[in-house]
Design a protein around this motif. Structure first.
Motif, PDB file in Angstrom:
ATOM      1  N   LEU A 160      79.491 -13.545  48.110  1.00  0.00           N
ATOM      2  CA  LEU A 160      80.656 -12.153  48.747  1.00  0.00           C
ATOM      3  C   LEU A 160      79.829 -11.720  49.829  1.00  0.00           C
ATOM      4  O   LEU A 160      80.312 -10.789  51.049  1.00  0.00           O
ATOM      5  CB  LEU A 160      80.635 -11.712  48.419  1.00  0.00           C
ATOM      6  CG  LEU A 160      81.648 -11.808  45.979  1.00  0.00           C
ATOM      7  CD1 LEU A 160      81.951 -10.462  45.345  1.00  0.00           C
ATOM      8  CD2 LEU A 160      82.823 -12.741  47.141  1.00  0.00           C
ATOM      9  N   PRO A 204      79.952 -11.237  54.142  1.00  0.00           N
ATOM     10  CA  PRO A 204      80.596 -11.504  54.629  1.00  0.00           C
ATOM     11  C   PRO A 204      80.385 -11.948  55.418  1.00  0.00           C
ATOM     12  O   PRO A 204      81.194 -13.044  56.327  1.00  0.00           O
ATOM     13  CB  PRO A 204      81.187  -9.300  55.158  1.00  0.00           C
ATOM     14  CG  PRO A 204      80.007  -9.291  54.357  1.00  0.00           C
ATOM     15  CD  PRO A 204      79.160  -9.848  53.541  1.00  0.00           C
ATOM     16  N   VAL A 226      86.571 -10.592  49.276  1.00  0.00           N
ATOM     17  CA  VAL A 226      86.128  -9.484  49.694  1.00  0.00           C
ATOM     18  C   VAL A 226      87.333  -8.946  49.912  1.00  0.00           C
ATOM     19  O   VAL A 226      86.860  -7.008  50.669  1.00  0.00           O
ATOM     20  CB  VAL A 226      84.931 -10.228  50.644  1.00  0.00           C
ATOM     21  CG1 VAL A 226      85.037  -8.888  51.957  1.00  0.00           C
ATOM     22  CG2 VAL A 226      84.077 -11.035  50.472  1.00  0.00           C
ATOM     23  N   TRP A 255      75.416  -8.025  47.305  1.00  0.00           N
ATOM     24  CA  TRP A 255      76.197  -9.273  48.326  1.00  0.00           C
ATOM     25  C   TRP A 255      76.835  -9.766  46.159  1.00  0.00           C
ATOM     26  O   TRP A 255      78.202  -9.791  46.224  1.00  0.00           O
ATOM     27  CB  TRP A 255      76.064 -10.200  49.018  1.00  0.00           C
ATOM     28  CG  TRP A 255      75.300  -9.959  49.996  1.00  0.00           C
ATOM     29  CD1 TRP A 255      74.391  -9.850  50.733  1.00  0.00           C
ATOM     30  CD2 TRP A 255      76.180  -9.027  51.335  1.00  0.00           C
ATOM     31  NE1 TRP A 255      74.061  -9.213  51.916  1.00  0.00           N
ATOM     32  CE2 TRP A 255      74.960  -9.356  51.947  1.00  0.00           C
ATOM     33  CE3 TRP A 255      76.967  -7.716  51.483  1.00  0.00           C
ATOM     34  CZ2 TRP A 255      75.348  -7.868  53.366  1.00  0.00           C
ATOM     35  CZ3 TRP A 255      77.502  -6.985  52.027  1.00  0.00           C
ATOM     36  CH2 TRP A 255      76.395  -7.128  53.266  1.00  0.00           C
TER      37      TRP A 255
END
Lengths: 316, 520
Positions: free
Chosen positions: B59, B61, B73, B191
């Motif tokens: 996840l 970005p 996300v 993350w």
């Protein structure tokens, strides 16, 4: 005797596993592209690729990377996944458990069913029941697994709505809930592996049934089912167990397609993803586990075969 | 088949095949828009079955490349700018933006009173940190190149962002709508437990398997974040996905196989959501080497394709004809006066003659990696082009390694591009001479100059005039044969509302989770 044999087999197994790891490493080296280009896909600019190489320490030649991996492995460390940067075991262990659960459920149904049907077919050799059993099991093995899966989905999930088409298992599910969710993939696998075991049971038992001592038993007036269960089956056990072991191994390592069709979160999908992303530590770990399953199951088959056969148990 | 009403209307309107019809329908399309947006109902669990996930997903970005992690996300976080269903930049975490010096320095006002899931208030320094994740020497973010025009980005107040560019760019707000550029708290790095300001709080995430989230009770965006929970299952197999939707195990799916879409007629509980988009499937001819350094051959190839048949056969009607440039008819800057290049084998022969050839043998490389159906399109093209003496030998390559070994290396191959909301982002990513994804090696200084000029102009009509010329240049001279723009075809259960078609990406620009609501 058995211990000695088991030890020797185990030693051979360790060598096999080592060879497998070298083989897998070199084969993945031969594949076009590496983890960087696989992650980036169409977006693989030279700068981005170099950045990933640097970050993952991939700038070294293959044998250095293999040596490092082997060193870690001997210390019991599977290493970190190149793509997620997590320890391999984080994803591997739950997936392995799920795969073993599915294989176990399928085996629980398939093995007794296949042996029972094989015995029936042997007892009623060349009669109607034998023909029906043989035709049915050959039909199920002739259909590709994914097609069998779709067939079951259409009939049992979409039309009759008996079972879910997605085998969504998650931690914390109750046992019945879990078995219900796994019903269709387990059934598919049952159909796929049953025929082989059933045919072998039938052939081995028929072979034994033609021996003189069975003739003798018949002449003594012993009931047919007792002849089969008590006299024929134990002597036919060797080849049957070998085939059962092979099929059990297949249940663990060969279920990729079934996992995809039913969205089952097992090892197969994980391995496929890892190969396509060139995630070496994950590929190595998966393949080694598969190799281990094969080695252990074959070892088990040998031991059972020996136990079942007095001549092997007491060698001259 | 229950075609989604809005999707059907907007796509027919945008196809423009029937101009009068489109004009007649436009008002009712707007009406249905406001009518449907009126009363989203709260509650329920939204179950999604999404293709495009892998056990290697993260996840972070900076790693987003496919639909599953991007959809997750997008449910957890917000960007500074959102693209609306008509393709226009609208405020998200940035409430307004302005430039005083001709698009070189931009000041963005940020929303006040918004908190992250951990309670921290959203401020400008969070935005600076989040955007800078994708900038600088050491980032591996795919968004790095679109941010390369930013010289400096700084917090000029607690809720104000000042962005200085190396050269003027009137499209800066559109850049901040990119799905990679989501806002996380300053110094955030965990993350696997992503937090943001979004409509849902992440509850669980198993890469390549599933994810779930619960509604953020303090969500700030009106009319969004309607369901109590979402459960997303990764289903990469198309048949399994469709079966799950029909049998009601999931409410939303992406990528319905265009070949089987007709079968949905039999399933009354299911509707398809069709989005006209800028997604296109070019045949690439490398312009810097033999044989395609001769534009006569490029034109011979381009006149050899039957675009209508491609849309009908390969896309099963779910697409529109392309005109050998990457701007789709759905885009406000589309050059509507440039006639679509016809299928004309005689013209192919004419251009071959100009090149001094009676016939032209060429190998076309294709693979499922380019897009599902690419090998079919290649074989169909071979049959079409033969009439104009363009003799194509189709070579099918493995999907594995296709982008490495074939794309941008073989002189004639197939590829795909997602559309971009504005022409500048498309052209400067793949058509400018210095673009690293200039995948046809088509380099024209005149084009570059006009592209830079248009970038600094804020007046719509003046820009449009330049973009019309650029489209014409690519159409006449470029190395991309773009025969089709493909629609996104998603599916939804009958009780799912709020799933509006979107020109940018599938699943309503990946924001289906915060947009959807469930009928009782």
């Amino acid at each position: 005797m058995i211990f000695k044999l088991a030890l020797r087999r185990l030693a051979l197994g360790v060598i096999t596993i080592f060879v497998v790891s070298v083989l897998i490493f070199s084969v993945t080296e031969l594949l076009p592209g590496d983890v960087a280009t696989a992650i980036l896909g169409q977006g693989a600019t030279p700068e981005a690729v170099a950045e990933i190489h640097r970050e993952l320490d991939l700038d070294h030649p293959a044998y250095v990377r293999y040596g490092r991996w082997l060193e870690g492995f001997l210390k019991g460390d599977f290493g970190n996944s190149l793509t997620t940067n997590e320890p391999v075991s984080v994803q591997l262990v739950p997936r392995l458990m799920d795969t073993l659960a599915l294989a176990g459920l399928a085996a629980l149904v398939a093995v007794p069913l296949a042996i029972a049907l094989g015995l029936l077919a042997a007892i009623f050799e060349d009669r109607a029941l034998d023909k029906i059993i043989s035709t049915f099991s050959l039909a199920t093995i002739s259909v590709p697994e994914f097609f069998m899966g779709y067939l079951l989905i259409i009939i049992l999930a979409t039309n009759l709505q008996l079972f879910p088409s997605l085998a969504l298992v998650e931690p914390g599910m109750g046992i019945f809930e879990r078995v219900y969710a796994m019903a269709l993939p387990a059934l598919t696998l049952t159909f796929v592996v049953m025929a082989h075991m059933m045919r072998m049971t039938r052939a081995a038992v028929i072979d034994v049934l033609q021996r003189p001592y069975i003739e003798m038993a018949r002449l003594k007036g012993i009931k047919p089912w007792r002849i089969v269960i008590q006299h024929a089956l134990p002597n036919a056990l060797g080849p049957i167990v070998t085939v059962v072991a092979l099929n059990l191994a297949y249940l663990v390592v060969g279920v990729v397609v079934v996992e995809v069709v039913f969205v089952y979160p097992g090892m197969g999908q994980y391995l496929v993803d890892a190969v396509s992303k060139r995630d070496m530590p994950v590929v190595q770990a998966c393949v080694l586990i598969f190799a281990l399953v094969y080695v252990l199951l074959n070892l088990l088959a040998d031991i059972v075969g020996i136990l079942a056969n007095p001549r092997l148990r007491h060698p001259r | 088949m229950r075609l989604d009403r809005r999707g059907f209307l907007s796509s027919t309107a945008l196809v423009g095949g029937a101009g009068g019809l489109a004009a007649g329908l436009a008002p009712s399309f707007l009406l249905s828009d406001s009518a449907r947006a009126a009363e989203p109902k709260k509650g329920g669990t939204l179950k999604l079955g999404i293709a495009g996930g892998s056990s290697t997903d993260s996840l972070d970005p900076r790693t987003l490349t496919d639909s599953v992690p991007t959809t997750i996300v997008s449910a957890i976080t917000n960007a500074l700018v959102e693209i609306d269903a008509k393709g226009q930049a609208t405020p998200e975490l940035a409430t307004s933006w302005a430039t005083a010096d001709g698009a070189k320095t931009w000041v963005l006002k940020l929303k006040e009173g918004v908190a992250f899931h951990n309670g921290k208030a959203f401020e400008a320094e969070d935005a600076v940190y989040s955007i800078n994740l994708h900038r600088g020497e050491n980032t591996k973010s795919p968004a790095k190149s679109i941010l390369s025009g930013i010289a400096d980005i700084k917090a000029s107040g607690p809720h104000e962002l000042t962005v200085t560019l190396t050269e003027p760019n009137a499209d800066l707000p559109y850049i901040f709508s990119d799905y990679h550029l989501v806002i996380v708290p300053k110094d955030f790095t965990d993350w696997a437990k992503l937090i943001g300001t979004g409509a849902f709080k992440l509850e669980s995430f198993q890469p390549g398997v599933r994810a779930s989230g619960v509604r953020n009770p303090d969500y700030w965006k009106a009319g969004r974040g309607n369901v109590d929970r979402f459960e997303l299952t990764v289903i990469n197999d198309g048949t399994a996905r469709l079966n799950a939707l029909i049998s009601g195990q999931i409410d939303v799916m992406n990528r319905i196989d265009r070949k089987t879409v007709q079968l949905l007629q039999r399933a009354p509980t299911v509707a398809i959501v069709r989005s006209t988009s800028g997604q296109h499937y070019p045949f690439l001819m490398l312009c810097d080497r033999k044989p395609f350094d001769d534009n006569n051959l490029r034109l011979a190839v381009k006149y050899g394709i039957d675009r209508q048949q491609m849309v009908k056969t390969i896309l099963n009607g779910f697409g529109t004809e392309g005109n050998d440039h990457p701007i789709s008819p759905a885009n406000p800057y589309y050059n509507s006066e440039l006639p679509i290049r016809p299928y004309d084998p005689d013209k192919s022969k004419y251009y071959l003659k100009q090149a001094g050839m009676a016939d032209f043998k060429v190998t076309l490389h294709t693979s499922d990696a380019a897009y599902a159906g690419a090998p079919d399109a290649a074989v169909l093209y071979r049959a079409q082009a033969k009439k104009g003496n363009v003799l194509v030998d189709v070579q099918r390559d493995p999907a594995d390694g296709y982008w490495d070994n074939i794309w941008m290396k073989q002189p004639f191959c197939m590829s795909y591009w997602m559309g971009r909301p504005v022409p500048d982002m498309m052209f400067s990513t793949a058509y400018a001479s210095d673009a690293s994804w200039n995948d046809s090696y088509w380099k024209r200084p005149a084009f570059d100059k006009m592209l830079v000029e248009a970038r600094g102009i804020t007046d719509f009509d003046k820009r449009k005039a330049i973009y019309w010329d650029l489209q014409k240049m690519v159409h006449e001279d470029g190395g991309n044969m773009i025969a089709t723009f493909a629609d996104f075809v998603d599916g939804r259960g009958a009780k799912v509302e709020g799933f509006e078609p979107h020109p940018s990406y599938e699943l309503s620009n990946f924001r289906i989770i915060e947009k959807a609501w469930l009928k009782a």
